[in-house]
Design a protein around this motif. Structure first.
Motif, PDB file in Angstrom:
ATOM      1  N   ALA A 177       0.799  -1.243  -0.060  1.00 23.81           N
ATOM      2  CA  ALA A 177      -0.072  -0.100   0.102  1.00 23.81           C
ATOM      3  C   ALA A 177       0.837   1.229   0.022  1.00 23.81           C
ATOM      4  O   ALA A 177       0.535   2.164  -0.501  1.00 23.81           O
ATOM      5  CB  ALA A 177      -0.913   0.096   1.142  1.00 23.81           C
ATOM      6  N   ARG A 178       1.988   1.434   0.746  1.00 22.18           N
ATOM      7  CA  ARG A 178       2.871   2.405   0.971  1.00 22.18           C
ATOM      8  C   ARG A 178       3.393   2.604  -0.722  1.00 22.18           C
ATOM      9  O   ARG A 178       3.735   3.851  -0.966  1.00 22.18           O
ATOM     10  CB  ARG A 178       4.046   2.025   1.878  1.00 22.18           C
ATOM     11  CG  ARG A 178       4.786   3.258   2.197  1.00 22.18           C
ATOM     12  CD  ARG A 178       5.692   2.930   3.470  1.00 22.18           C
ATOM     13  NE  ARG A 178       6.538   4.136   3.772  1.00 22.18           N
ATOM     14  CZ  ARG A 178       7.473   4.089   4.746  1.00 22.18           C
ATOM     15  NH1 ARG A 178       7.787   2.835   5.256  1.00 22.18           N
ATOM     16  NH2 ARG A 178       8.011   5.068   5.181  1.00 22.18           N
ATOM     17  N   LEU A 179       3.877   1.385  -1.180  1.00 29.27           N
ATOM     18  CA  LEU A 179       4.591   1.605  -2.699  1.00 29.27           C
ATOM     19  C   LEU A 179       3.266   2.186  -3.562  1.00 29.27           C
ATOM     20  O   LEU A 179       3.763   3.026  -4.431  1.00 29.27           O
ATOM     21  CB  LEU A 179       4.930   0.243  -3.110  1.00 29.27           C
ATOM     22  CG  LEU A 179       6.179  -0.419  -2.413  1.00 29.27           C
ATOM     23  CD1 LEU A 179       6.350  -1.722  -2.651  1.00 29.27           C
ATOM     24  CD2 LEU A 179       7.373   0.394  -3.026  1.00 29.27           C
ATOM     25  N   ALA A 180       2.100   1.643  -3.441  1.00 27.28           N
ATOM     26  CA  ALA A 180       1.009   2.056  -4.560  1.00 27.28           C
ATOM     27  C   ALA A 180       0.953   3.604  -4.360  1.00 27.28           C
ATOM     28  O   ALA A 180       0.682   4.269  -5.168  1.00 27.28           O
ATOM     29  CB  ALA A 180      -0.235   1.332  -3.741  1.00 27.28           C
TER      30      ALA A 180
ATOM     31  N   GLY B 215       8.558   2.340 -13.546  1.00 26.74           N
ATOM     32  CA  GLY B 215       8.222   2.596 -14.752  1.00 26.74           C
ATOM     33  C   GLY B 215       7.101   1.992 -15.391  1.00 26.74           C
ATOM     34  O   GLY B 215       5.855   2.478 -15.757  1.00 26.74           O
ATOM     35  N   VAL B 216       7.080   0.579 -14.899  1.00 30.13           N
ATOM     36  CA  VAL B 216       5.705  -0.225 -15.284  1.00 30.13           C
ATOM     37  C   VAL B 216       4.691   0.205 -14.220  1.00 30.13           C
ATOM     38  O   VAL B 216       3.419   0.271 -14.695  1.00 30.13           O
ATOM     39  CB  VAL B 216       6.082  -1.761 -15.109  1.00 30.13           C
ATOM     40  CG1 VAL B 216       4.951  -2.447 -15.469  1.00 30.13           C
ATOM     41  CG2 VAL B 216       7.323  -2.105 -16.238  1.00 30.13           C
ATOM     42  N   LEU B 217       4.747   0.137 -12.811  1.00 34.73           N
ATOM     43  CA  LEU B 217       3.751   0.689 -12.029  1.00 34.73           C
ATOM     44  C   LEU B 217       3.178   1.989 -12.504  1.00 34.73           C
ATOM     45  O   LEU B 217       2.002   2.191 -12.166  1.00 34.73           O
ATOM     46  CB  LEU B 217       4.390   0.715 -10.751  1.00 34.73           C
ATOM     47  CG  LEU B 217       4.620  -0.930 -10.224  1.00 34.73           C
ATOM     48  CD1 LEU B 217       5.385  -0.646  -8.700  1.00 34.73           C
ATOM     49  CD2 LEU B 217       3.412  -1.620  -9.794  1.00 34.73           C
TER      50      LEU B 217
ATOM     51  N   ILE C 122      11.798  -0.792  -0.608  1.00 31.80           N
ATOM     52  CA  ILE C 122      11.154  -0.871  -1.757  1.00 31.80           C
ATOM     53  C   ILE C 122      11.680  -2.547  -2.426  1.00 31.80           C
ATOM     54  O   ILE C 122      12.667  -2.862  -2.468  1.00 31.80           O
ATOM     55  CB  ILE C 122      11.561  -0.133  -2.868  1.00 31.80           C
ATOM     56  CG1 ILE C 122      11.250   1.458  -2.575  1.00 31.80           C
ATOM     57  CG2 ILE C 122      10.954  -0.242  -4.401  1.00 31.80           C
ATOM     58  CD1 ILE C 122      12.004   2.494  -3.333  1.00 31.80           C
ATOM     59  N   PRO C 123      10.443  -3.270  -1.940  1.00 30.57           N
ATOM     60  CA  PRO C 123      11.004  -4.842  -2.300  1.00 30.57           C
ATOM     61  C   PRO C 123      11.531  -5.104  -3.490  1.00 30.57           C
ATOM     62  O   PRO C 123      12.436  -6.287  -3.669  1.00 30.57           O
ATOM     63  CB  PRO C 123       9.705  -5.617  -2.161  1.00 30.57           C
ATOM     64  CG  PRO C 123       8.681  -4.640  -1.382  1.00 30.57           C
ATOM     65  CD  PRO C 123       9.347  -3.010  -1.777  1.00 30.57           C
ATOM     66  N   SER C 124      11.526  -4.346  -4.691  1.00 29.45           N
ATOM     67  CA  SER C 124      12.176  -4.734  -5.738  1.00 29.45           C
ATOM     68  C   SER C 124      13.794  -4.680  -5.780  1.00 29.45           C
ATOM     69  O   SER C 124      14.354  -4.731  -6.555  1.00 29.45           O
ATOM     70  CB  SER C 124      11.746  -3.666  -6.953  1.00 29.45           C
ATOM     71  OG  SER C 124      12.063  -2.470  -6.512  1.00 29.45           O
TER      72      SER C 124
ATOM     73  N   ASP D 137       1.646  -6.997  -9.457  1.00 31.31           N
ATOM     74  CA  ASP D 137       0.291  -7.253  -9.179  1.00 31.31           C
ATOM     75  C   ASP D 137       0.056  -6.881  -7.690  1.00 31.31           C
ATOM     76  O   ASP D 137      -1.135  -6.213  -7.512  1.00 31.31           O
ATOM     77  CB  ASP D 137      -0.015  -8.632  -9.544  1.00 31.31           C
ATOM     78  CG  ASP D 137      -0.051  -8.821 -11.135  1.00 31.31           C
ATOM     79  OD1 ASP D 137       0.245  -8.096 -11.929  1.00 31.31           O
ATOM     80  OD2 ASP D 137       0.137 -10.364 -11.449  1.00 31.31           O
ATOM     81  N   ALA D 138       0.881  -6.978  -7.076  1.00 34.05           N
ATOM     82  CA  ALA D 138       0.660  -6.799  -5.475  1.00 34.05           C
ATOM     83  C   ALA D 138       0.614  -5.504  -5.160  1.00 34.05           C
ATOM     84  O   ALA D 138      -0.144  -4.858  -4.505  1.00 34.05           O
ATOM     85  CB  ALA D 138       1.745  -7.442  -4.754  1.00 34.05           C
ATOM     86  N   VAL D 139       1.334  -4.563  -6.020  1.00 31.09           N
ATOM     87  CA  VAL D 139       1.366  -3.096  -5.763  1.00 31.09           C
ATOM     88  C   VAL D 139       0.136  -2.404  -6.657  1.00 31.09           C
ATOM     89  O   VAL D 139      -0.741  -1.868  -5.938  1.00 31.09           O
ATOM     90  CB  VAL D 139       2.499  -2.535  -6.342  1.00 31.09           C
ATOM     91  CG1 VAL D 139       2.466  -0.903  -5.942  1.00 31.09           C
ATOM     92  CG2 VAL D 139       3.809  -3.145  -5.400  1.00 31.09           C
ATOM     93  N   SER D 140      -0.297  -3.267  -7.633  1.00 23.78           N
ATOM     94  CA  SER D 140      -1.307  -2.620  -8.382  1.00 23.78           C
ATOM     95  C   SER D 140      -2.684  -2.946  -7.974  1.00 23.78           C
ATOM     96  O   SER D 140      -3.627  -2.025  -7.840  1.00 23.78           O
ATOM     97  CB  SER D 140      -1.349  -3.204  -9.833  1.00 23.78           C
ATOM     98  OG  SER D 140      -0.193  -2.840 -10.454  1.00 23.78           O
ATOM     99  N   ALA D 141      -2.758  -3.924  -7.091  1.00 19.42           N
ATOM    100  CA  ALA D 141      -4.230  -4.302  -6.462  1.00 19.42           C
ATOM    101  C   ALA D 141      -4.386  -3.289  -5.380  1.00 19.42           C
ATOM    102  O   ALA D 141      -5.504  -3.147  -4.951  1.00 19.42           O
ATOM    103  CB  ALA D 141      -3.958  -5.697  -5.949  1.00 19.42           C
TER     104      ALA D 141
END
Length: 857
Positions: free
Chosen positions: A548-551, A582-584, A684-686, A732-736
C-alpha cells in the motif's frame, strides 16, 4: 599580538614553524629535505578520523603569500620539466592541472615550460560543453573531476603529457588519471609534477611498476621530498583535539579566549557588514565594498577550464599592466598591506593580477595572494599552527554538487588594509552579496574590499565533435516474452540481447579485474544472487506489508509528472532498478486516467553516460520534451548528476534539445530531485532481489567488443531463472492496492504540489560526513539507503552496515544478508537514512568512481 605579527606568524615568517603545534600535540614528524618545513605547515582537518593536513606556504591557497613567490615556484618547476624533456619534446607537450588546488600551479608550470597549452580538471559542469573524460580523486572531500576542453584534440596529441598537482602523496589520483587518459589517448611519455613528494616507502615503487604496466615512461619532478611519520594512536589524539577545539567558546567575561581558539570570533557570529545586496554586474554592495572594472580582454579565457593556449597567454600578458593599474588606482591611498583573493578553481587569473599589482606598486605596498576553498580545516590561533583564522560563507557559484560552506583562511586578523576579491562572472550571484556572503564576510574584517569580476569564458562550438555517422534505422525495442518476463506492452527495452555471452564472474574476481585497471564495472556482470528460502519469505512479507505504501508513492509521483511535466509523458526507465517503477507508473496512469503511456528502458553507465543511440531512437519517435526519465530511488545523487551531464553532452554532439534531466523517482531520501513519490527511506521490495524482480534482466553491459558505435548497450535475459521469477507478482501486488490509496494519493499530491521541493542534496552531505567519520575518505564506498545497502550486500564486498537505531522490518532482509555474509550491523542514533552500506576497505580499488573506473584509497 599585533595584527602584523599575527599575519607574519600565519605565513611562517618569524622563525616559528607553522607545523609545530600539530607536531607537538600529535607526535607527527615531517621528515625529508631541509626545504620541507619552509614549504609546508600542518593543520588539523575538521574530521576526527583524519588527523593532519599538509598546508603549503607557497601554493597560494590557504596561506597568503607574495604572488611572485607563488608564481616563481610554478615557473621554476616548468623550466625543470623543459630541461628534462628537451626543447623539441617540450614544444609538443600539453599540461594538465588538478582542480581545485593546483589549477594555478599547473598554469604556472605551463608558463615555465614554454608554449605548451594548458587544461585543468574542473568540478563545475558547463552547459553545452561535452566531456572529454573524467576521473576520481579518492582522498578529496569533493571527488569527481571533469575534463572539458573546448578543442578535444588538446588531449589527443602524441607529445608528452605533464600532470601537475600540489602534492604527490600516495599517487592514486595521478595514476587513475593517466590510466583513464592512456586508455583513450595513449602516449609514450608522462611527467608528474608536484611541489612536494610525500610518498611513503611502500608507495615509492608504484610509479615505475605502473609505467611498465602501461608501456610508457613516467617521470616525477618535485621541489622537495619527504614523508609524514605518524605515531600509533594519532587518529584518536586528533579526534580528541578536534573535539576540544570545536567546543563552544567560553564566556569572554569570565574566561580568556586563548586555547582553544575561538573560531566564532572570525566566523558566523561576527556581524557582517550591512547594506544593499545584489548579484548582477553593477549591483549595489555593502558600503565598504566597491567594484573595480578590470576591462578583461574579451578573447582571453579566465583560466584553463576549457584550455589555454600560447596565443591566449600572449594576449593576457599584454593586458596585465593596464588591469593592474586600474586596481592600484582603486586602492585607498594609505593601503600598505593588500590581499588579492582568488576563488576556488579561479587561481591563475588572480595570481597574475596580484603579480602585476605587486610590480606596479613597488615596495610601498605588501601584496599577498590566496584563494577561497571548499576544504574544511580547523583554525587555531597559535603561532605554530598553519591555519590561524577562517571565514565561512555559502557557495555562490551554483555548484553542481549543491549548496555548501566555503572558506577563506588566514584573512581575518591578518592586518590587511584592503582585499581585492576576484571571482568569475558565473560566481557573481546574489549569494556572493548576501548578508552572510563572501563580500560581507570580508567587509566585516577588512577596511576596504574591492570586487573584480572576470568574465566566465564561454567556449565556441566550432570544435565540438560532430555526431557520428550511424545507420538510418536503429532497431526496434526488445519486448517480452522474447526478452524479459514483462508483458510486451509494459516496456520496450532499448537494449541488445547478450544472453548467449558469458559475462558473469564471482564478486572478488570482478573486483580484482576492476582494481587492476583492466576492466570497467559495466564490462562484466556479478553472479546472480540465488535467495535462500528464508530470504524469499522475507521478500514476500516485506511486499505484503509495504504494497500500500508503494502504491501511494507510485500514484503520487505519477500525478506530479502529469501535473507538472507533460499530460502525455513518455516514460523512460533507467535500467534496471527504474524499470519496475516505470511499469507501475504506467499502470497507475491507465488505472486513474485511462492513459496508455509509452514506456521504455535504457542503459546509463557511470562515467560513460546514457546510451546515446537510445536517445537518438527516442528523439526519432517522440518529442524529447515529453520524455520523463524514471528511476527507483536516489542515494547520494550520482546517477542524477550523470544523467544531467550526459544529456548536456548529447545536446552538443547531436544538436538535439528538449530532454529534461530531472529524474522522477519513487523515493528520494537523498533530496536530489524535485519529482518524487516520497522522501522517506523505506524498503522497496524490488531492491531485495536482482533479475528475479526486474523481468529477469541483468544489469546493463557496455563493452567495446560487444557494443559497437551503432548498437544499443547490452543486457542478458535470464530465461533459466523463470521458475524463481517474482516480477509479475511484485507488480500485481502493488497494483492491487491502487483503489485503496486513491484518496490518500490525492491529498499527498496536493501537499507535494504546494511544497518547496527544491533539492537540498542532504544525502550527499551525509555521505561525505559518514565517509570521513568512518575513516573511508571516499564517498563512492558509502552506499546510502535501503536500496543501495541491499545492492552492496548482493553485489559487492561489504564491510559493515550502519542502521538507524530503532529501524524495524524494513531492515529484516539486510540483517539476514549481513548474518549470512558475516557483516556487522552497527546501530547509529542520528543516521539520516534507514541504513547505509559501507564497501569493504580491502577492496576499495574495485569501487567505481565518477568515471566507472577503480578508485584506490
Amino acid at each position: 599580538m599585533t595584527e602584523r605579527a599575527h599575519a607574519a606568524h600565519a605565513e611562517g615568517e618569524t622563525g616559528v614553524w607553522s607545523g609545530s603545534w600539530v607536531a607537538e600535540r600529535l607526535g607527527v614528524e615531517l621528515a625529508g629535505d631541509e626545504a620541507l618545513t619552509g614549504l609546508l605547515g600542518l593543520a588539523l582537518r575538521r574530521n576526527p578520523k583524519r588527523a593532519h593536513l599538509l598546508v603549503s606556504h607557497v601554493l597560494g591557497k590557504h596561506v597568503p603569500q607574495s604572488p611572485s613567490v607563488v608564481y616563481g615556484h610554478g615557473v621554476a618547476l616548468g623550466r625543470r620539466v623543459r630541461e628534462l624533456l628537451g626543447a623539441e619534446a617540450a614544444e609538443r607537450a600539453v599540461v594538465l592541472g588538478y582542480a581545485e588546488t593546483a589549477t594555478g600551479l599547473g598554469h604556472s608550470v605551463a608558463d615555465g615550460l614554454g608554449s605548451a597549452p594548458y587544461l585543468h580538471s574542473t568540478r563545475r559542469a558547463v552547459a553545452g560543453v561535452a566531456r572529454a573524460g573524467g576521473f576520481e580523486e579518492s582522498h578529496s572531500h569533493a571527488t569527481s573531476h571533469l575534463l572539458l576542453p573546448e578543442d578535444p584534440a588538446l588531449l589527443a596529441g602524441d607529445g608528452p603529457m605533464v600532470l601537475v598537482d600540489d602534492e604527490f602523496s600516495t599517487g592514486n589520483t595521478v595514476l587513475n588519471t593517466i590510466r583513464a587518459l592512456h586508455e583513450r589517448y595513449p602516449r609514450k611519455r608522462y611527467v608528474v609534477v608536484a611541489l612536494v613528494d610525500m610518498r611513503s616507502p611502500a608507495d615509492a615503487g608504484r610509479l615505475d611498476d605502473f609505467a611498465g604496466e602501461i608501456g610508457a615512461r613516467v617521470d616525477l619532478v618535485t621541489t622537495a621530498s619527504g614523508t609524514v611519520r605518524l605515531p600509533p594512536g594519532v587518529l584518536e589524539k586528533g579526534q580528541e583535539l578536534v573535539a576540544r577545539y570545536e567546543a563552544p567558546p567560553a564566556d569572554p567575561v569570565t574566561e580568556p579566549a586563548t586555547e582553544p581558539m575561538r573560531e566564532a570570533m572570525t566566523e558566523a557570529t561576527t556581524e557582517p557588514a550591512t547594506g544593499p545586496t545584489g548579484g548582477s554586474p553593477g549591483a549595489a554592495l555593502p558600503a565598504s565594498v566597491e567594484r573595480v572594472d578590470l576591462r578583461w580582454p574579451h578573447d582571453v579565457p579566465d583560466g584553463g577550464r576549457h584550455g589555454f593556449t600560447a596565443a591566449d597567454r600572449d594576449r593576457l600578458e599584454s593586458a596585465l599592466p593596464g588591469m593592474a593599474a586600474r586596481i592600484a588606482e582603486a586602492l585607498p591611498a594609505r593601503a600598505r598591506r593588500v590581499l588579492v583573493l582568488g576563488f576556488e578553481e579561479l587561481m591563475y587569473a588572480p595570481l597574475r593580477l596580484a603579480q602585476a599589482l605587486e610590480q606596479a606598486v613597488g615596495g610601498d605596498v605588501d601584496v599577498r595572494y590566496s584563494t577561497t576553498t571548499r576544504s574544511p580545516v580547523l583554525a587555531v590561533d597559535d603561532p605554530g599552527y598553519a591555519i590561524r583564522t577562517r571565514l565561512v560563507f555559502p557557495a555562490h557559484d551554483d555548484p553542481a554538487d549543491g549548496p555548501g560552506e566555503r572558506y577563506a583562511y588566514n584573512v581575518a586578523g591578518a592586518g590587511f588594509d584592503a582585499v581585492i576579491a576576484v571571482v568569475d562572472s558565473a560566481a557573481d550571484t546574489p549569494a556572493l552579496h548576501a548578508p552572510d556572503g563572501l563580500a560581507a564576510r570580508l567587509a566585516a574584517h577588512v577596511p576596504h574590499v574591492l570586487l573584480a569580476v572576470v568574465p566566465s569564458y564561454v567556449p565556441h562550438t566550432s570544435h565540438a565533435p560532430q555526431a557520428p555517422e550511424r545507420p538510418p534505422m536503429l532497431p526496434e525495442p526488445l519486448r517480452g516474452p522474447a526478452f524479459s518476463s514483462y508483458a510486451p506492452d509494459e516496456v520496450g527495452w532499448l537494449l541488445q540481447d547478450l544472453s548467449d555471452v558469458t559475462l558473469e564472474a564471482p564478486t572478488e574476481e570482478r573486483e580484482e579485474a576492476i582494481q587492476s585497471g583492466g576492466a570497467h564495472y559495466a564490462e562484466s556482470l556479478p553472479v546472480e544472487y540465488q535467495p535462500s528460502e528464508q530470504y524469499q519469505e522475507l521478500f514476500h512479507a516485506a511486499l505484503e506489508s509495504s504494497a500500500a505504501r508503494l502504491a501511494r508513492a507510485v500514484g503520487a509521483v505519477t500525478e506530479v509528472v502529469l501535473a507538472e511535466r507533460t499530460p502525455r509523458p513518455v516514460l523512460v526507465s533507467l535500467a534496471r532498478a527504474g524499470t519496475p517503477v516505470g511499469v507501475l507508473m504506467r499502470r497507475w496512469a491507465r488505472f486513474r486516467h485511462g492513459l496508455d503511456l509509452p514506456h521504455y528502458a535504457v542503459s546509463i553507465v557511470r562515467g560513460r553516460g546514457i546510451d546515446a543511440n537510445a536517445l537518438r531512437w527516442l528523439a526519432d519517435h517522440h518529442d524529447p520534451a515529453d520524455v520523463v526519465f524514471v528511476d527507483g530511488w536516489t542515494g547520494k545523487g550520482a546517477i542524477t548528476r550523470e544523467l544531467a551531464a550526459a544529456l548536456s553532452d548529447f545536446e552538443v554532439s547531436d544538436g538535439v534539445t528538449g530532454f529534461d534531466p530531472e529524474i522522477a523517482v519513487l523515493a528520494d531520501p537523498g533530496s536530489c530531485v524535485r519529482t518524487y513519490g516520497t522522501r522517506d527511506d523505506f524498503l522497496i521490495p524490488s531492491a531485495c532481489l536482482n533479475s528475479t524482480v526486474s523481468g529477469l534482466i541483468s544489469r546493463t553491459v557496455l563493452r567495446a567488443d560487444l557494443v559497437g558505435p551503432h548498437d544499443f548497450h547490452g543486457a542478458k535475459f535470464y530465461r533459466e531463472l523463470a521458475g524463481a521469477d517474482l516480477s509479475p507478482a511484485f507488480l500485481d501486488a502493488v497494483s492491487a492496492r491502487f483503489p485503496d490509496v486513491t484518496e490518500s494519493v490525492d491529498a499527498h499530491v496536493k501537499d507535494l504540489l504546494s511544497a518547496d521541493r527544491t533539492p537540498t542534496w542532504e544525502g550527499w552531505a551525509a555521505v561525505e560526513r559518514i565517509s570521513e567519520e568512518y575513516g573511508i575518505h571516499d564517498v563512492n564506498l558509502v552506499k546510502p539507503g535501503v536500496g543501495e545497502t541491499t545492492r552492496v550486500m548482493l553485489r559487492r564486498v561489504p564491510w559493515k552496515v550502519l542502521a538507524r537505531a530503532g529501524a524495524g522490518a524494513d531492515l529484516d532482509h539486510v540483517r539476514l544478508l549481513a548474518e549470512q555474509r558475516g557483516v556487522p550491523v552497527e546501530e547509529v542514533a542520528d543516521l539520516p537514512y534507514t541504513c547505509v552500506g559501507l564497501i569493504h576497505p580491502q577492496y576499495t580499488r574495485g569501487a567505481t568512481g565518477a568515471d566507472g573506473k577503480a578508485v584506490t584509497l
